[in-house]
Write an enzyme that holds these catalytic residues in place. Sequence first.
Site, mmCIF file in Angstrom:
data_model
loop_
_atom_site.group_PDB
_atom_site.id
_atom_site.type_symbol
_atom_site.label_atom_id
_atom_site.label_comp_id
_atom_site.label_asym_id
_atom_site.label_seq_id
_atom_site.Cartn_x
_atom_site.Cartn_y
_atom_site.Cartn_z
ATOM 1 N N HIS A 118 -20.397 5.568 21.438
ATOM 2 C CA HIS A 118 -19.892 5.971 22.756
ATOM 3 C C HIS A 118 -19.410 7.414 22.777
ATOM 4 O O HIS A 118 -18.903 7.950 21.795
ATOM 5 C CB HIS A 118 -18.742 5.048 23.169
ATOM 6 C CG HIS A 118 -17.625 5.017 22.158
ATOM 7 N ND1 HIS A 118 -16.578 5.896 22.179
ATOM 8 C CD2 HIS A 118 -17.417 4.214 21.091
ATOM 9 C CE1 HIS A 118 -15.752 5.635 21.191
ATOM 10 N NE2 HIS A 118 -16.247 4.609 20.496
ATOM 11 N N ASP A 119 -19.610 8.049 23.919
ATOM 12 C CA ASP A 119 -19.065 9.377 24.226
ATOM 13 C C ASP A 119 -19.644 10.491 23.364
ATOM 14 O O ASP A 119 -19.056 11.566 23.250
ATOM 15 C CB ASP A 119 -17.528 9.389 24.108
ATOM 16 C CG ASP A 119 -16.872 8.396 25.044
ATOM 17 O OD1 ASP A 119 -16.927 8.614 26.265
ATOM 18 O OD2 ASP A 119 -16.328 7.381 24.555
ATOM 19 N N GLY A 136 -18.328 7.683 17.252
ATOM 20 C CA GLY A 136 -17.956 8.014 18.620
ATOM 21 C C GLY A 136 -17.464 9.438 18.781
ATOM 22 O O GLY A 136 -16.922 10.049 17.853
#
Length: 259
Positions: A118-119, A136
């Site tokens: 994520h991100d 992440g």
Amino acid sequence: MDKSLNYIHPDAKIGKDVVIEPFTFIDKDVEIGEGTWIGPNVTINSGARIGKNCKIYSGATISAVPQDLKFSGEITTTEIGDNSVIREYVNISRGTNDRKVTKIGANTLIMAYVHIAHDCVIGDNCILVNSVQVGGHVSIDDWAIIGGATAIHQFVKIGSHVMISGGSLVRKDVPPYVKAAREPLTYCGINSVGLRRRGFSNERINDIQEIYRSLYLSGKNNAEALENIETLIRSSEERDNITAFVRKSERGIMKGYGN
């Protein structure tokens, strides 16, 4: 395509000339640009924004729910730029409240079994070789090549035109234009072959080499080396990219050989 062999949510936005092979799942709040090919057994979850003329191979999962215990179902996205290729069994998680998005640039190749958490933000024209694992909040700038089975720690930043050897453990930031290898990860010179292939002149390459000699081989600390670089080396896009990257690094940059 035989839609009876797929599940495509009626709210998904599918562009012209998109090919979707059998046994693929496409959820609501998905957008797929024209000319894209989606292979069999692909899962495209809510929040996916896939560009034009992409290729996504069998078993890939796009915009997966983040593997982050803080994630609480917030609406976030995964963006994949035009002409990118996602090979077999790649897993890309969508963003969380931090950046709201996981982003893959245009003309990027993500090889089989790569995980992108994520991100993350990955630039244009990058290559992530088989089984790279990206934690992440990682940022990878344009034209970076990450060797197979490399593991990248969360929040790490990797500069543009970097070449990282396969099987590396990346715990620190990797500044632009360099080659990195060994354990722990170490500066191994500049990526001169890649730079020449992308049209960098000998003069620009020589300036980059001089900058890194001062940063890694002069015996000075980073602050002293940066002052020396900005005093003795003429201003250029490359000089300013390197000095800004080092100054903004929060994890610290990787060490030089012998440090």
